[in-house]
Design a protein around this motif. Structure first.
Motif, PDB file in Angstrom:
ATOM      1  N   PHE A 276       0.807  -1.217   0.000  1.00 46.85           N
ATOM      2  CA  PHE A 276       0.000   0.000   0.000  1.00 46.85           C
ATOM      3  C   PHE A 276       0.845   1.274   0.000  1.00 46.85           C
ATOM      4  N   MET A 277       2.147   1.128   0.260  1.00 44.99           N
ATOM      5  CA  MET A 277       3.028   2.296   0.245  1.00 44.99           C
ATOM      6  C   MET A 277       3.498   2.597  -1.177  1.00 44.99           C
ATOM      7  N   LYS A 278       3.553   3.873  -1.515  1.00 43.74           N
ATOM      8  CA  LYS A 278       3.989   4.269  -2.850  1.00 43.74           C
ATOM      9  C   LYS A 278       5.518   4.321  -2.957  1.00 43.74           C
ATOM     10  N   ASN A 279       6.164   4.636  -1.849  1.00 47.00           N
ATOM     11  CA  ASN A 279       7.619   4.772  -1.854  1.00 47.00           C
ATOM     12  C   ASN A 279       8.265   3.439  -1.477  1.00 47.00           C
ATOM     13  N   ASP A 280       8.636   2.660  -2.474  1.00 44.71           N
ATOM     14  CA  ASP A 280       9.204   1.331  -2.226  1.00 44.71           C
ATOM     15  C   ASP A 280      10.547   1.397  -1.505  1.00 44.71           C
ATOM     16  N   LEU A 281      11.352   2.404  -1.825  1.00 45.22           N
ATOM     17  CA  LEU A 281      12.668   2.509  -1.211  1.00 45.22           C
ATOM     18  C   LEU A 281      12.554   2.859   0.271  1.00 45.22           C
ATOM     19  N   LYS A 282      11.606   3.699   0.617  1.00 44.13           N
ATOM     20  CA  LYS A 282      11.382   4.029   2.019  1.00 44.13           C
ATOM     21  C   LYS A 282      10.916   2.796   2.781  1.00 44.13           C
ATOM     22  N   TRP A 283      10.016   2.035   2.152  1.00 42.90           N
ATOM     23  CA  TRP A 283       9.522   0.797   2.772  1.00 42.90           C
ATOM     24  C   TRP A 283      10.656  -0.203   2.960  1.00 42.90           C
ATOM     25  N   ALA A 284      11.546  -0.308   1.971  1.00 45.57           N
ATOM     26  CA  ALA A 284      12.689  -1.213   2.072  1.00 45.57           C
ATOM     27  C   ALA A 284      13.604  -0.804   3.220  1.00 45.57           C
ATOM     28  N   GLN A 285      13.801   0.505   3.406  1.00 43.20           N
ATOM     29  CA  GLN A 285      14.632   1.001   4.493  1.00 43.20           C
ATOM     30  C   GLN A 285      14.016   0.657   5.851  1.00 43.20           C
ATOM     31  N   ILE A 286      12.707   0.801   5.971  1.00 42.35           N
ATOM     32  CA  ILE A 286      12.010   0.455   7.220  1.00 42.35           C
ATOM     33  C   ILE A 286      12.201  -1.030   7.523  1.00 42.35           C
ATOM     34  N   ASN A 287      12.052  -1.876   6.505  1.00 40.05           N
ATOM     35  CA  ASN A 287      12.238  -3.314   6.681  1.00 40.05           C
ATOM     36  C   ASN A 287      13.667  -3.652   7.083  1.00 40.05           C
TER      37      ASN A 287
END
Length: 311
Positions: A276-287
């Motif tokens: 559901f997140m548009k920013n994949d790189l931000k999501w990857a950083q969180i993970n």
């Protein structure tokens, strides 16, 4: 300038000697992939500690075995990481995050790096031979998998490289445990599975963050070959596979099972949010950040709940 021609510190600035020393330390840290090496020593210690706990053994009775195990396994792992740097110098030259490694800058010659990697590996195995052969066997599996099967064979060719590389990290608690007792026990097997499964979404998160660098270096990471959507789906599947594992460690106590389960659920929620997140790189950083803290907290927690004060 002093009389002997060596610059002295002025206005709080570092001297050339100080700078040279700090540069050398940085080069050594980079060569050994310091954070990676330290992260792999913790599971070795945890495996050793839990083996003592479940066999009702005293640490003082095995302090010599402990030193041989920790130092020996660290040398073997360090040797493997150094050889990886030697072999991957062409890739490291292309990628921004590795272009300052001493093998790339030329601060260390490739011949000396290879020699160092081999010497460290041999010394590590010699020390481990004074523990138990099973520990040596698991150390060899880890070294061979990382150096030969991952670094030299699969990394540049197959997306399966992540699975292969995960095996080398997953044997670390087995090394620690089998220095004391046979590895045919549910606890070390589950520790192996936890680290193996954890490494998949952890590595995929890194691969997403550095996707373009891996693409430029022609490394066959999953997001490079099959894209972010496939990678996110696989990450969620692997995170979900962690859910049942703490329940096999019920012997560590209810508190451990509850905390580990909550951590798994938290990671799963983060994983699902990626759809559901548009920013994949931000999501990857969180993970990535969650995964690093996840494994550290989990293995430290295993030690804490088995300290004598908690018995």
């Amino acid at each position: 300038m002093s009389q002997n021609g060596i610059l002295t510190a002025q206005n709080g600035k570092d001297t050339p000697i100080a700078h040279s020393r700090s540069s050398l330390v940085a080069d050594i840290r980079s060569l050994f992939k310091g954070p990676v090496l330290i992260a792999n020593v913790l599971p070795v210690f945890t495996g050793f500690w839990l083996a003592l706990y479940f066999t009702n053994s005293s640490f003082m009775d095995y302090w010599d075995v402990f030193l041989l195990t920790i130092i020996g396994s660290t040398l073997v792992m360090g040797g493997a990481l150094v050889i990886n740097n030697w072999y991957d110098v062409d890739i490291d030259t292309v990628m921004d995050r590795t272009k300052n490694r001493p093998t790339v800058t030329g601060h260390f010659s490739l011949k000396s790096v290879l020699t160092l990697g081999i010497v460290l590996t041999v010394l590590g195995f010699v020390l481990l031979l004074f523990t138990r052969l099973e520990a040596v066997g698991y150390a060899f599996i880890g070294w061979f998998t990382y150096v030969i099967l991952y670094t030299m064979w699969s990394k540049r060719k197959y997306t399966l490289n992540t699975v292969i590389g995960a095996v080398s990290g997953a044997v670390t608690p087995m090394i620690g445990w089998t220095a004391i007792e046979s590895g045919f026990h549910i606890v070390p097997i589950i520790l192996f599975l936890i680290i193996f499964v954890f490494q998949m979404p952890h590595t995929f998160a890194i691969a997403m963050k550095k996707c373009e660098e891996y693409r430029a270096a022609k490394v066959a990471m999953l997001p490079v070959v099959h894209g972010f959507e496939m990678t996110k789906r696989q990450m969620v599947v692997y995170i979900a596979c962690l859910l049942p594992l703490p329940f096999y460690l019920g012997s560590l106590g209810t508190a451990f099972v509850v905390i580990a389960t909550l951590m798994n659920l938290g990671w799963l929620i983060i994983g699902i949010s990626g759809f559901f997140m548009k920013n994949d790189l931000k999501w990857a950083q969180i993970n990535f950040l969650y995964s690093v803290n996840y494994v550290s907290i989990l293995f430290v927690l295993m030690i804490l709940v088995t300290l004598p004060v908690f018995k």
